[in-house]
Write a protein that holds these residues in place. Structure first.
Motif, PDB file in Angstrom:
ATOM      1  N   MET A 173      38.704  38.941  43.010  1.00  0.00           N
ATOM      2  CA  MET A 173      39.338  37.863  42.246  1.00  0.00           C
ATOM      3  C   MET A 173      40.530  37.329  43.023  1.00  0.00           C
ATOM      4  O   MET A 173      41.043  37.988  43.931  1.00  0.00           O
ATOM      5  CB  MET A 173      39.817  38.376  40.891  1.00  0.00           C
ATOM      6  N   SER A 175      44.357  36.615  43.263  1.00  0.00           N
ATOM      7  CA  SER A 175      45.528  37.282  42.713  1.00  0.00           C
ATOM      8  C   SER A 175      46.480  36.302  42.031  1.00  0.00           C
ATOM      9  O   SER A 175      46.278  35.088  42.048  1.00  0.00           O
ATOM     10  CB  SER A 175      46.257  38.029  43.836  1.00  0.00           C
ATOM     11  N   CYS A 201      40.725  33.484  38.666  1.00  0.00           N
ATOM     12  CA  CYS A 201      42.027  33.326  39.317  1.00  0.00           C
ATOM     13  C   CYS A 201      43.090  33.730  38.308  1.00  0.00           C
ATOM     14  O   CYS A 201      42.808  33.861  37.114  1.00  0.00           O
ATOM     15  CB  CYS A 201      42.239  31.895  39.803  1.00  0.00           C
ATOM     16  N   ASN A 202      44.299  33.937  38.777  1.00  0.00           N
ATOM     17  CA  ASN A 202      45.388  34.423  37.935  1.00  0.00           C
ATOM     18  C   ASN A 202      46.552  33.441  38.017  1.00  0.00           C
ATOM     19  O   ASN A 202      46.949  33.046  39.117  1.00  0.00           O
ATOM     20  CB  ASN A 202      45.805  35.822  38.405  1.00  0.00           C
ATOM     21  N   GLU A 242      47.247  39.081  31.165  1.00  0.00           N
ATOM     22  CA  GLU A 242      47.828  40.144  31.990  1.00  0.00           C
ATOM     23  C   GLU A 242      49.322  40.239  31.732  1.00  0.00           C
ATOM     24  O   GLU A 242      50.046  39.261  31.888  1.00  0.00           O
ATOM     25  CB  GLU A 242      47.567  39.866  33.468  1.00  0.00           C
ATOM     26  N   LYS A 313      49.838  44.889  34.699  1.00  0.00           N
ATOM     27  CA  LYS A 313      50.028  44.952  36.153  1.00  0.00           C
ATOM     28  C   LYS A 313      51.330  45.676  36.479  1.00  0.00           C
ATOM     29  O   LYS A 313      52.386  45.340  35.944  1.00  0.00           O
ATOM     30  CB  LYS A 313      50.066  43.536  36.737  1.00  0.00           C
ATOM     31  N   ALA A 336      46.093  46.815  36.666  1.00  0.00           N
ATOM     32  CA  ALA A 336      46.219  46.136  37.959  1.00  0.00           C
ATOM     33  C   ALA A 336      47.324  46.816  38.754  1.00  0.00           C
ATOM     34  O   ALA A 336      48.472  46.884  38.301  1.00  0.00           O
ATOM     35  CB  ALA A 336      46.526  44.654  37.771  1.00  0.00           C
ATOM     36  N   ASP A 338      49.461  46.878  42.293  1.00  0.00           N
ATOM     37  CA  ASP A 338      49.831  46.022  43.427  1.00  0.00           C
ATOM     38  C   ASP A 338      50.612  46.849  44.439  1.00  0.00           C
ATOM     39  O   ASP A 338      51.691  47.360  44.133  1.00  0.00           O
ATOM     40  CB  ASP A 338      50.674  44.849  42.920  1.00  0.00           C
ATOM     41  N   VAL A 382      41.987  47.500  38.927  1.00  0.00           N
ATOM     42  CA  VAL A 382      41.976  46.400  39.890  1.00  0.00           C
ATOM     43  C   VAL A 382      43.102  46.623  40.891  1.00  0.00           C
ATOM     44  O   VAL A 382      44.256  46.839  40.505  1.00  0.00           O
ATOM     45  CB  VAL A 382      42.143  45.030  39.198  1.00  0.00           C
ATOM     46  N   ALA A 384      45.409  45.500  44.355  1.00  0.00           N
ATOM     47  CA  ALA A 384      45.925  44.326  45.066  1.00  0.00           C
ATOM     48  C   ALA A 384      46.929  44.783  46.113  1.00  0.00           C
ATOM     49  O   ALA A 384      47.443  45.901  46.056  1.00  0.00           O
ATOM     50  CB  ALA A 384      46.595  43.358  44.085  1.00  0.00           C
ATOM     51  N   TYR A 405      42.107  42.189  43.863  1.00  0.00           N
ATOM     52  CA  TYR A 405      42.738  40.870  43.881  1.00  0.00           C
ATOM     53  C   TYR A 405      43.016  40.507  45.338  1.00  0.00           C
ATOM     54  O   TYR A 405      43.473  41.359  46.114  1.00  0.00           O
ATOM     55  CB  TYR A 405      44.089  40.912  43.175  1.00  0.00           C
TER      56      TYR A 405
END
Length: 504
Positions: A173, A175, A201-202, A242, A313, A336, A338, A382, A384, A405
């Motif tokens: 996807m 990010s 998309c985010n 999110e 996230k 999520a 990161d 997910v 990233a 992501y």
């Protein structure tokens, strides 16, 4: 102008025999590194203003320009490097916090480059994805512990009520890239590419511009601490919500969009005054515990009639596994993560370069913790933060991620040259800017096609790698670490990653 001790980072060299004084370089450089003198009919260069975006080099019709790193260096010193000295010069001259854009550029280990994939040979034949079916479809959301099926009138029907899911054509996807940090044309390209390809998309924490509501069914809307652009229609429009607690480029601190990038359109979308810095608080002021997070998760689920998955996230930090466990128990459908190499439009340099942990270690730790507690199926994971190619994606899935992501890869596909000056708003490629003159340089249709080409290429490569492993569905690879081997990693690294060394 105040005299600076800092040496130019780049040198711009012009071949006077080739230069036809067309002034293309003058018009293309938003930093005014090139200047035309009408009286002498000459074009001069101020290398101290060059950021290394290479726009002038690319657009020069006679190839008269070369931009290269400044070979002049400070006296060699292992501790006091040229970068360290330049940073002190800048702060001594400005008295300010050093800002930067994009992801961490420090030489921390990139574990993807030390992990190898397995391949089938004689005993487990490989699969040809060009001639045999290969399933990359991925569903994100909470899964039940078991499925109850009943038979009615000779037909089998599912009794178990499934939680809402996001359906992805493949586990990749776009990010969180907020409108304001990037241009509207860039946002349009990402949203339209996601819709056409069959991914998501985010919005990031920038709200959803009215022109992007047509892509809302393929958009994850973000609710960050600043609540920029968050209102009922925004929450109802997205395919998922999110809650952003943190991000890899700046764990533990809030977001920052410099006022220079808050145009009238950004102001309307984010619901803040024109020209003011958009500063997100470091914490959500209604979240100080897992119980508080649970309350917000269920408030958002209630507001959207339990029709949309809710993601949370966080930045990858040393206790991410324990935090993720609490988030799942608080009702999050998607986690999520990161990592250290996650990018941003603006971050304090010291935070970006020194806080957080690599995403590879975070994936493995979180996946293991959730499995040990028997709650792995209750939330999708997910990842990233620095995914550069399809091999990184495949390795992430094998470590335990459900999907990834991509942010920087998507921007590079559109033309980003990673010159790390996003926060200035003067992106010469029309991506990280709100300047109408610069934004026109990015054609959203061309950018969309480049994004689609990238996704199609990665899709094909992922199928090839799965086929080489003798796997015909991405689901069979998820968390299957026996398909991974480490090279040049310490015993501690291998233990955390949960993989064996190559040769065993």
């Amino acid at each position: 102008m105040r005299f600076s001790y800092a040496l130019p980072e780049f040198l711009v060299e012009r071949d006077l025999e080739r230069c036809i004084r067309c002034k293309v370089c003058v018009r293309q450089c938003a930093f005014e590194a090139h200047c035309y003198d009408e009286e002498t009919d000459t074009v001069s260069v101020d290398s101290s203003k060059c950021v290394g975006c290479l726009r002038c080099v690319t657009m020069c019709p006679t190839s008269a320009l070369i931009v290269r790193q400044n070979p002049t260096s400070f006296k060699e010193n292992a501790s006091w490097t040229g970068r360290a000295i330049k940073d002190i010069f800048k702060q001594a001259e400005t008295g300010g916090v050093l800002l930067t854009g994009m992801g961490n550029d420090r030489p921390y280990p990139i574990y993807w480059d030390h992990i190898l994939l397995n391949a089938s040979q004689v005993t487990n034949p490989s699969i040809d994805p060009l001639r045999e079916p290969m399933e990359l479809k991925t569903y994100l959301g909470s899964k039940p512990d078991r499925l109850d099926i009943k038979k009615e009138n000779g037909k089998l029907t599912l009794k178990t009520r499934l939680a809402p899911q996001l359906e992805l054509r493949m586990p990749v996807m776009f990010s969180a890239l907020s409108y304001g940090a990037i241009s509207l044309n860039a946002s349009k390209a990402l949203a339209s590419a996601a819709k056409e390809f069959g991914t998501y998309c985010n919005t990031g924490e920038g709200g959803l511009h009215r022109d992007l509501f047509q892509y809302a069914d393929r958009t994850i809307v973000q609710c960050a601490s600043g609540r920029f652009g968050v209102y009922r229609d925004y929450l109802q429009a997205g395919a998922a919500i999110e809650i952003k607690i943190g991000q890899g480029a700046k764990p533990g601190i809030g977001g920052h969009l410099p006022g220079e990038k808050v145009s009238e359109e950004v102001s309307k979308t984010r619901m803040i005054p024109v020209g003011t810095d958009a500063l997100s608080p470091a914490p959500h002021h209604d979240i100080y515990s897992i119980e508080d997070l649970r309350q917000l998760i269920y408030a958002l689920k209630e507001a959207t009639r339990y029709e949309k998955p809710v993601s949370v996230k966080i930045a990858a930090v040393h206790n991410a596994a324990a935090i993720a466990s609490g988030m799942v128990r608080a009702g999050a459908d998607i986690i999520a993560l990161d990592g250290l190499r996650g990018s941003t439009g603006a971050a304090p340099t010291r935070i970006r370069n020194n806080v957080g942990i690599p995403i590879e270690l975070a994936i493995a730790s979180v996946d293991r913790r959730l499995r040990e507690e028997g709650i792995r199926q209750r939330a999708s994971l997910v990842a990233a933060g620095g995914f550069r190619n399809s091999a990184d994606v495949v390795k992430a899935i094998a470590l335990g991620a459900d999907a990834v992501y991509i942010g920087t890869s998507a921007l590079v596909a559109m033309g980003c040259h990673v010159c790390q000056i996003c926060y200035t708003g003067k992106c010469n490629w029309g991506i990280a800017t709100q300047d109408p003159y610069l934004e026109k340089r990015l054609n959203p249709e061309i950018a969309k096609e480049r994004l689609l080409n990238l996704l199609r290429a990665w899709e094909h490569e992922i199928k090839e790698m799965l086929g080489g492993m003798g796997i015909n569905a991405i689901e069979s690879l998820r968390g299957n670490r026996l398909h991974l081997r480490g090279v040049g990693l310490s015993d501690t690294d291998l233990d955390i990653l949960g993989i064996l060394p190559a040769g065993r």
